[in-house]
Enzyme design. Structure first.
Site, PDB file in Angstrom:
ATOM      1  N   CYS A 113      39.271  13.798 -45.572  1.00 27.48           N
ATOM      2  CA  CYS A 113      40.769  13.287 -45.395  1.00 27.48           C
ATOM      3  C   CYS A 113      41.840  13.781 -46.141  1.00 27.48           C
ATOM      4  CB  CYS A 113      40.630  11.712 -44.776  1.00 27.48           C
ATOM      5  SG  CYS A 113      41.746  11.054 -43.865  1.00 27.48           S
ATOM      6  N   HIS A 114      42.260  12.973 -46.873  1.00 34.01           N
ATOM      7  CA  HIS A 114      43.591  13.162 -47.730  1.00 34.01           C
ATOM      8  C   HIS A 114      42.691  13.600 -49.059  1.00 34.01           C
ATOM      9  CE1 HIS A 114      45.780  11.221 -44.461  1.00 34.01           C
ATOM     10  NE2 HIS A 114      47.024  11.661 -45.034  1.00 34.01           N
TER      11      HIS A 114
END
Length: 188
Positions: A113-114
């Site tokens: 994800c991030h």
């Protein structure tokens, strides 16, 4: 993903307040199911706060701080996402150096994800194929990465995925890479 593939291996999970809870708990459970020992590493001792998107999640006890460990203490590294988590971690020189050390040593790394924001900050994605949450795409490309929109990407011991829906593929590939061990040819 059961059995003892990771027996005798200790896997670092680097996170701080604001990590996407499921992106830590599902890989953590996958490491345990494969016989490994997960360890929560953070900026400070005590507890850190997970989130479920924009809502508070549970608190988790930190095992060690980033100042107390080296990459060579572990056989793998997991970087969960959440917007606040990697944004805060990349402001810590010690956390960035900790991530960079895994690449210097050829120890597998998994980021979802991030989480790949930490890879940008550590300057370890040049000429690597990666994926991430779409908003991190431009940062990765600007850091020299070849970004693709795929569920799970593995490039010489670096496993990346886009979002919580990708966790089954991410966890399976992560365990496989951690079980395989040191990768040659990783460059920083």
């Amino acid at each position: 993903m059961s059995g003892k593939q990771l027996q005798g291996k200790t896997i670092a999970f680097l996170a701080t307040d604001g990590f996407e809870q499921v992106e830590l708990t599902e890989p953590w459970q996958a490491v345990q199911a494969a016989g490994g020992e997960p360890r929560l590493i953070s900026l400070e001792s005590g507890k850190i706060q997970g989130v479920h998107h924009d809502q508070k999640g549970d608190e988790f006890s930190v095992d060690q701080t980033v100042d107390e460990v080296n990459a060579t203490d572990f056989q793998g590294l997991v970087l969960p996402g959440g917007v606040f988590n990697p944004d805060a971690l990349r402001l810590s020189v010690n956390a960035v150096n900790f991530v960079r050390e895994f690449f210097k040593e050829g120890i597998p790394v998994a980021a979802i994800c991030h989480g790949p924001w930490m890879l940008v900050e550590a300057d370890v994605v040049n000429e690597r194929m990666v994926t991430s949450w779409p908003s991190v795409k431009t940062d990765l490309i600007n850091a020299g990465a070849n970004w693709v929109n795929q569920e799970c990407v593995c490039d010489n011991g670096l496993v990346t995925s886009r979002k919580p829906d990708d966790l089954p593929a991410f966890c399976a590939k992560m365990v496989e890479e951690f079980a395989e061990g040191i990768h040659s040819g990783q460059t920083v």
